[in-house]
Write a protein that holds these residues in place. Structure first.
Motif: not given
Length: 465
Positions: A82, A104, A107, A147-148, A150-151, A154-155, A229, A231
Motif C-alpha cells: 500500500h 492477505t 491483521p 488495520l485502517a 490494510l483495509q 483492500q477497498i 471489529r 464496524n
C-alpha cells in the motif's frame, strides 16, 4: 500459453509475500522482481538497479520500469504494498492483461509479526537455526492504524476491480503454504508448469501460537474486544453524491473571502455582511474560480452549518409554498400519503407540525435513495454537501448559525481585516416558526433522519442551541 502479460502480488509486510514470490519464481518462465516500487529500495535490499533501470531513474519515471517488467521474457511481475509508489498503481489496476494476485493475512498476526521483525531486524528466515526470538508489545492505537491502512488499500483494490470488470486471485497466508492452492494459482495464470514441492529456501519465522508472541496477551485481548471489529457503529449512507455547486459560491475580492452556501442558507444576511467589505462576485465556473483563487493569495472560504431540524423545517416550508414544488407536492400527497393541504388551501400550526413530522420521516427514505423523488439540495445532508464541495475545495471554516457573529469575526481576523457588523434579523423565514411548533417528536425524527450530520458535527437539541 499464459493468459496474462504480467502480474502483481498485492500484499503487505509480513503476509507471506516472500514465500509466494519464491513459489512463483520456481515455475519455469515466471519471474517476480521483488518490491520493484518500494520507495526505499528497488526490488531487493542492496540492489542498485532492476532490469537495467536504476533507482534514481525509476523514481523519476516509474512507468519506465513497469514497461521493462512487462516486456521482459516470460511472465514477469512484482510485489506491491500500500505504501509503494502510487504513480504506477492506476495503470496496473486498469490493465486487464496484468494478473492481480491479492495476498492477505489475519491483521493481528501480520501486526505481531511486523513488531517482532522490527525488534529483531530479521525479515526472512532460510534456516530455523538462525532464528532470532522476541515478543511484541501490543499498542492498540498503533494496531488500529495498521488495520485502517490494510483495509483502506483492500477497498481501493476491490473498487478498481469491480469498476473495470476484472477478477483477482485471492490467497491467504496459510494458502501460500498449500501446494494445491499454489498449483491452482499456476493454472489460473494460464501456465502449464506445476510445482512438485513447496519452496525450501524460506521457513516461517514465528511459528508459535499468538499468545506466546505477545508480552501482554490478556491486555491485547481486552483492547481488541473494545474495538468495533465489524464496524457495527457505522452510520450507513446511501445518499446520492452531490457536486461542488461552484456557481453558487459568492466571492469578495477585497478581503479574499469566498462563501460556499449550504441551502437553505442565510444568503441575504451573509451577502449583506460581505457587501460591507467590498463588491461581491458570483456565477463562478470552476475555471474562473481557480483564476480567482490564484489572484487572491491568502483567500479564506467558509460555509455555515445549520441545525438539521431547522433545515428540514425551512425545506418543508419551501415544499409547501414554492410553485416549483407543485408536482412534488402532488407526489407526496398521493404516492406517500403525506398530510399536505390541497393546492391553494392553507394549513394551521398544529397540522403544519404533524405534516412536518411526516415529511422528516419521509426524508429518511429519500436520503437513502428509496423514493421516486430525487434528493433536493434544500434537504440534502450537510455531510453530503460538504463532500460535494471537496471535489473542488473544502471550506477553511465551518461556521455555526448559533454563533455566526463570533465565527465570522474569527474569519475576518484570519484574513487581516476588521469584521463589519452582522445583522441576522429573522433567520426562520417559514410562516410558522420552529420555536412555536417544536416538540420532542420533531427533534427525535430529525436526529433519526440526519444521524450522520448529528454525529459529524456534534449538534445538540435544537431548542437548546
Amino acid at each position: 500459453m499464459p493468459k496474462f502479460d504480467s502480474f502483481v502480488i498485492f500484499a503487505e509486510m509480513r503476509t507471506g509475500s516472500n514465500l509466494l514470490e519464491a513459489a512463483l519464481n520456481a515455475l519455469p518462465g515466471v519471474t517476480c522482481h521483488g518490491e520493484a516500487f518500494n520507495p526505499a529500495l528497488i526490488g531487493y535490499p542492496k540492489r542498485t538497479e532492476l532490469l537495467g533501470v536504476t533507482q534514481a531513474a525509476r523514481d523519476a519515471e516509474p512507468m519506465h520500469l513497469w514497461r521493462k517488467i512487462v516486456a521482459a521474457p516470460g511472465l514477469n511481475g512484482c510485489r506491491y504494498f500500500h505504501d509503494h509508489d502510487p504513480r504506477v498503481l492506476e495503470a496496473i489496476l486498469a490493465d486487464p492483461t496484468c494478473a492481480k494476485i491479492v495476498l492477505t493475512r489475519n491483521p493481528i498476526d501480520s501486526y505481531v509479526s511486523l513488531k517482532i521483525a522490527r525488534a529483531t531486524g530479521q525479515w526472512k528466515l532460510g534456516d530455523a537455526k538462525h532464528r532470532k526470538a522476541a515478543q511484541a508489545d501490543f499498542d492498540a492505537a498503533e494496531f488500529e492504524d495498521h488495520l485502517a491502512q490494510l483495509q483502506g488499500f483492500q477497498i481501493v483494490l476491490m473498487h478498481a476491480l469491480q469498476t473495470s470488470g476484472q477478477s483477482a486471485f485471492y490467497i491467504d497466508y496459510e494458502d501460500a503454504q498449500d501446494l494445491d492452492v499454489l498449483n491452482g494459482l499456476a493454472a489460473w495464470l494460464g501456465l502449464e508448469a506445476r510445482l512438485a514441492a513447496l519452496p525450501d529456501s524460506l521457513v516461517p519465522q514465528n511459528p508459535e501460537p499468538l499468545e506466546a508472541k505477545v508480552t501482554d496477551f490478556a491486555g491485547m485481548e481486552a483492547s481488541l474486544a473494545r474495538m468495533d471489529r465489524f464496524n457495527l457503529s457505522r452510520t450507513p449512507n446511501f445518499e446520492p453524491r452531490r457536486g461542488p455547486n461552484v456557481p453558487g459560491f459568492v466571492g469578495c475580492a477585497k478581503a479574499g473571502l469566498l462563501y460556499m452556501p449550504l441551502r437553505p442558507a442565510l444568503d441575504a444576511q451573509i451577502r449583506g455582511w460581505m457587501a460591507q467589505i467590498g463588491p461581491l462576485e458570483e456565477k463562478f465556473s470552476q475555471k474562473t474560480l481557480r483564476q480567482w483563487k490564484r489572484k487572491h493569495p491568502g483567500h479564506r472560504s467558509f460555509t455555515v452549518l445549520r441545525h438539521p431540524l431547522m433545515r428540514a423545517h425551512l425545506a418543508f416550508a419551501a415544499v409547501l409554498h414554492w410553485p416549483a414544488f407543485a408536482e412534488s407536492r402532488d407526489i407526496l400527497r398521493n404516492a406517500y400519503k403525506l398530510p399536505l393541504p390541497a393546492e391553494g388551501k392553507s394549513i394551521g400550526p398544529a397540522d403544519y407540525a404533524q405534516a412536518l413530522l411526516e415529511f422528516i420521516r419521509w426524508l429518511k427514505a429519500n436520503l437513502n435513495a428509496q423514493t421516486s423523488l430525487p434528493v433536493h439540495a434544500l434537504w440534502a445532508s450537510q455531510s453530503a454537501a460538504l463532500q460535494g464541495f471537496a471535489q473542488f475545495a473544502l471550506p477553511d471554516l465551518l461556521a455555526r448559525e448559533e454563533r455566526l457573529a463570533q465565527d465570522l469575526a474569527y474569519l475576518t481576523q484570519a484574513a487581516g481585516i476588521a469584521a463589519p457588523p452582522l445583522d441576522l434579523g429573522e433567520t426562520d423565514t417559514a410562516p410558522f416558526k420552529l420555536a412555536e411548533i417544536w416538540s420532542p417528536e420533531l427533534e427525535a425524527a430529525a436526529r433519526d433522519t440526519y444521524m450522520r450530520d448529528f454525529m459529524q458535527f456534534g449538534f445538540g437539541a435544537w431548542n437548546a442551541a
